[in-house]
Design a protein around this motif. Structure first.
Motif, PDB file in Angstrom:
ATOM      1  N   ASP A 114      35.182   9.011  49.952  1.00  0.00           N
ATOM      2  CA  ASP A 114      33.979   8.635  50.858  1.00  0.00           C
ATOM      3  C   ASP A 114      34.349   7.847  52.298  1.00  0.00           C
ATOM      4  O   ASP A 114      33.499   7.104  52.807  1.00  0.00           O
ATOM      5  CB  ASP A 114      32.940   7.722  50.056  1.00  0.00           C
ATOM      6  CG  ASP A 114      31.523   8.329  49.908  1.00  0.00           C
ATOM      7  OD1 ASP A 114      31.492   9.587  50.278  1.00  0.00           O
ATOM      8  OD2 ASP A 114      30.779   7.600  49.663  1.00  0.00           O
TER       9      ASP A 114
ATOM     10  N   PRO B 250      30.676   7.820  55.542  1.00  0.00           N
ATOM     11  CA  PRO B 250      30.666   8.649  54.423  1.00  0.00           C
ATOM     12  C   PRO B 250      30.029  10.086  54.597  1.00  0.00           C
ATOM     13  O   PRO B 250      30.562  11.130  53.990  1.00  0.00           O
ATOM     14  CB  PRO B 250      29.718   7.653  53.572  1.00  0.00           C
ATOM     15  CG  PRO B 250      30.003   6.549  54.028  1.00  0.00           C
ATOM     16  CD  PRO B 250      30.057   6.390  55.229  1.00  0.00           C
ATOM     17  N   ASP B 251      29.172  10.313  55.563  1.00  0.00           N
ATOM     18  CA  ASP B 251      28.557  11.528  55.689  1.00  0.00           C
ATOM     19  C   ASP B 251      29.755  12.435  56.274  1.00  0.00           C
ATOM     20  O   ASP B 251      29.849  13.776  56.169  1.00  0.00           O
ATOM     21  CB  ASP B 251      27.353  11.547  56.660  1.00  0.00           C
ATOM     22  CG  ASP B 251      27.665  11.176  58.095  1.00  0.00           C
ATOM     23  OD1 ASP B 251      28.534  10.086  58.278  1.00  0.00           O
ATOM     24  OD2 ASP B 251      26.883  11.140  58.927  1.00  0.00           O
TER      25      ASP B 251
ATOM     26  N   ARG C  93      31.995  13.444  53.421  1.00  0.00           N
ATOM     27  CA  ARG C  93      31.517  14.456  52.515  1.00  0.00           C
ATOM     28  C   ARG C  93      31.255  15.561  52.901  1.00  0.00           C
ATOM     29  O   ARG C  93      31.406  16.771  52.391  1.00  0.00           O
ATOM     30  CB  ARG C  93      29.968  13.850  52.076  1.00  0.00           C
ATOM     31  CG  ARG C  93      30.213  12.507  51.408  1.00  0.00           C
ATOM     32  CD  ARG C  93      28.900  11.859  51.136  1.00  0.00           C
ATOM     33  NE  ARG C  93      28.684  10.487  50.593  1.00  0.00           N
ATOM     34  CZ  ARG C  93      27.804   9.583  50.518  1.00  0.00           C
ATOM     35  NH1 ARG C  93      26.462   9.897  51.033  1.00  0.00           N
ATOM     36  NH2 ARG C  93      28.172   8.462  50.246  1.00  0.00           N
TER      37      ARG C  93
ATOM     38  N   THR D 130      34.720  17.106  52.834  1.00  0.00           N
ATOM     39  CA  THR D 130      35.021  17.398  51.427  1.00  0.00           C
ATOM     40  C   THR D 130      34.386  18.791  51.027  1.00  0.00           C
ATOM     41  O   THR D 130      34.951  19.637  50.345  1.00  0.00           O
ATOM     42  CB  THR D 130      34.446  16.503  50.509  1.00  0.00           C
ATOM     43  OG1 THR D 130      35.132  15.184  50.623  1.00  0.00           O
ATOM     44  CG2 THR D 130      34.882  16.902  48.937  1.00  0.00           C
TER      45      THR D 130
ATOM     46  N   GLN E 250      31.186  13.103  44.090  1.00  0.00           N
ATOM     47  CA  GLN E 250      29.760  12.176  44.128  1.00  0.00           C
ATOM     48  C   GLN E 250      29.130  12.353  45.637  1.00  0.00           C
ATOM     49  O   GLN E 250      30.000  12.218  46.582  1.00  0.00           O
ATOM     50  CB  GLN E 250      30.169  10.886  43.824  1.00  0.00           C
ATOM     51  CG  GLN E 250      30.281  10.484  42.504  1.00  0.00           C
ATOM     52  CD  GLN E 250      29.305  10.914  41.580  1.00  0.00           C
ATOM     53  OE1 GLN E 250      28.404  10.646  41.523  1.00  0.00           O
ATOM     54  NE2 GLN E 250      29.936  11.650  40.444  1.00  0.00           N
ATOM     55  N   ASN E 251      27.978  12.622  45.627  1.00  0.00           N
ATOM     56  CA  ASN E 251      27.020  12.853  47.009  1.00  0.00           C
ATOM     57  C   ASN E 251      27.656  13.952  47.713  1.00  0.00           C
ATOM     58  O   ASN E 251      27.320  13.865  49.170  1.00  0.00           O
ATOM     59  CB  ASN E 251      27.265  11.333  47.544  1.00  0.00           C
ATOM     60  CG  ASN E 251      26.548  10.215  46.746  1.00  0.00           C
ATOM     61  OD1 ASN E 251      25.680  10.347  46.202  1.00  0.00           O
ATOM     62  ND2 ASN E 251      27.499   9.430  46.786  1.00  0.00           N
ATOM     63  N   VAL E 252      28.392  14.692  47.343  1.00  0.00           N
ATOM     64  CA  VAL E 252      28.864  15.954  48.221  1.00  0.00           C
ATOM     65  C   VAL E 252      27.944  17.325  47.845  1.00  0.00           C
ATOM     66  O   VAL E 252      28.151  17.661  46.710  1.00  0.00           O
ATOM     67  CB  VAL E 252      30.325  16.062  47.991  1.00  0.00           C
ATOM     68  CG1 VAL E 252      30.827  17.481  48.591  1.00  0.00           C
ATOM     69  CG2 VAL E 252      31.236  15.052  48.348  1.00  0.00           C
TER      70      VAL E 252
END
Length: 498
Positions: A297, A330-331, A334, A337, A427-429
């Motif tokens: 992240d 983080p964005d 992600r 990713t 997570q969160n992707v």
């Protein structure tokens, strides 16, 4: 100090995982022998009778002093051979080698390959009592290295520096500096995403010449074809070279190099466009560690091999406290990713889909197929593989791309390392196909390029015509067709053999 280390009976607790290390050792050997079988039988086997070293009855090989198990690669002794089979001794075991066991050589009779007294390499396919089932192998030509890092902690779980430590003490995972090919593109695309670009922005994949280091530079795609207007998502997924160079020129090479430095790359990076396609030399440790930023992240934890050191009676002398670095937001991590998951799902990394888990990664192949890379990750584990000859002038041969030479080693290792562990999602992707488009920006496209929200680019995002390897061809977009001029090329000077 040296005296303490050698004389005080310290207890050193490493981060290595025994099961993962065994899986890495096996994957490296399996992958290198598979490479060698693809390139045919070379012969030139040592023979104890010809060399007058021993007799068939008295010969004992060094390999036989250790336990011999299924999956091992060892030296065998040919005791007899006829038109149908060769009798081979391997320590306490005996085996009959028949045509299916050497079919890869293209020969029909064992007499074409072996004679009494030969010492061929063999792999142990099965053992039943004193009888072994063998496959004929040969001493491998290239080398390989692997590194596996636990994402949440930065602990190195497995490390292989070459085929055999007995034959070479040079650690290619930490000491070898090799060109990384298209796997370098992660730094270009990360910098672009940070500057506000999206995976759905469009770019023109077409013939292109620019100036780099005061000289004209014309990048080429691996397949020598062009796809027209495509999205950045498609450009990375298919490892298209021309769009990557155009994007690097658009955002500036200083931004690309700065991004690589933030990812932990310390090797020299000259500010020339060809490094976009991996013309700079990196080592496997720093490059693999950089990939952990995506599943982590946006942070990077310094990789380390020692967890703690105590005195003989247990007093703690040293404890690992690895530094944690903020690399990207983080964005951005992600988004990258999700794009690298597309590489596995639809692009040059498609063989990694066989892992059956959420995974992302990037292939890399250099000019003349001298270096093959695959670095990939799951939420838990990041692993990198390099394959090549120690002599940088020796090619692996066409079509030994990262997807063909390195990725199968990564896949075998990850299957063994993650066996029995729960399947985890990132997570969160959010998968890119589920992302609602709000706008599309033209990075470098004609006025007729699509600009409206949700409008389809000319080429599809999913697997195109050349996305999967064709017979005799590797995945597209891997190797820069033109190296940077010798005056600027960081690898122009040959390095000593490792």
């Amino acid at each position: 100090g040296t005296e303490t280390v050698h004389e005080r009976g310290l207890r050193v607790y490493t981060t290595l995982n025994v099961g993962m290390q065994r899986a890495a050792n096996q994957a490296i050997r399996d992958g290198l022998h598979a490479y060698d079988r693809r390139h045919g039988w070379r012969g030139n086997i040592d023979n104890i009778l010809r060399d007058h070293r021993d007799t068939l009855d008295s010969y004992e090989d060094d390999d036989w002093r250790w336990p011999i198990n299924k999956g091992d690669y060892v030296t065998g002794l040919v005791t007899a051979v006829d038109d149908k089979a060769a009798t081979i001794k391997v320590g306490p075991f005996r085996a009959l080698l028949t045509q299916p066991d050497f079919a890869w050589t293209g020969h029909k009779s064992p007499k074409d390959l072996l004679k009494a007294g030969d010492l061929p390499q063999v792999s142990i396919k099965d053992i039943n009592g004193a009888v072994a089932h063998l496959q004929l192998e040969q001493n491998v030509g290239p080398q390989a290295a692997m590194l596996a890092i636990d994402n949440p902690t930065g602990e190195i779980k497995a490390m292989v520096g070459g085929y055999s430590f007995e034959e070479s003490k040079f650690n290619r995972a930490t000491q070898a500096q090799r060109q990384v090919g298209s796997s370098f593109k992660i730094y270009v695309y990360s910098a672009a995403m940070e500057q506000g670009f999206t995976p759905f922005d469009t770019i023109l994949d077409a013939p292109f010449t620019t100036m780099s280091g005061g000289q004209p530079y014309s990048p080429h795609n691996y397949d020598e074809k062009f796809e027209g207007v495509i999205t950045l998502r498609r450009a990375l997924e298919g490892s298209r070279n021309v769009p990557a160079v155009k994007l690097a020129e658009k955002i500036g090479m200083n931004s690309v190099i700065d991004m690589a430095r933030r990812f932990g790359i310390t090797s020299p990076l000259p500010p020339y466009l060809p490094i976009t396609l991996g013309a700079a030399d990196l080592n496997l440790l720093e490059h693999t560690s950089a990939f952990t930023v995506f599943p982590d992240d946006g942070i990077r934890i310094d990789p380390h091999m020692i967890r703690r050191v105590t005195s003989y009676d247990g007093a703690l002398l040293e404890q690992a406290h690895p530094a944690v670095h903020d690399v990207v937001e983080p964005d951005v991590a992600r988004t990258m990713t999700a794009m690298l998951q597309d590489v596995v799902q639809f692009g040059t990394g498609m063989p990694a889909r066989a892992l059956g888990r959420p995974a992302g990664g990037k292939t890399g192949t250099t000019n003349d197929f001298t270096d093959a890379w695959f670095i990939g990750f799951t939420p838990q584990l990041t692993a990198g593989v390099w394959v090549g000859f120690d002599d940088k002038a020796v090619s692996l041969g066409k079509p030994e791309t990262g997807a063909i030479a390195a990725l199968p080693i990564w896949l075998e290792f990850m299957q063994g390392a993650l066996d029995g562990k729960p399947v985890e999602a990132f997570q969160n992707v959010v998968p890119l196909e589920k992302v609602a488009l709000t706008k599309t920006v033209k990075v470098d496209t004609p006025d007729s390029a699509p600009t409206e929200a949700g409008e389809s680019p000319v080429m599809p995002d999913a697997a195109p015509e050349n996305n999967s390897p064709e017979p005799g061809k590797g995945p597209p977009g891997e190797a820069p067709a033109k190296a940077m001029p010798p005056a600027q090329n960081p690898s122009a000077t040959p390095s000593p053999r490792g």
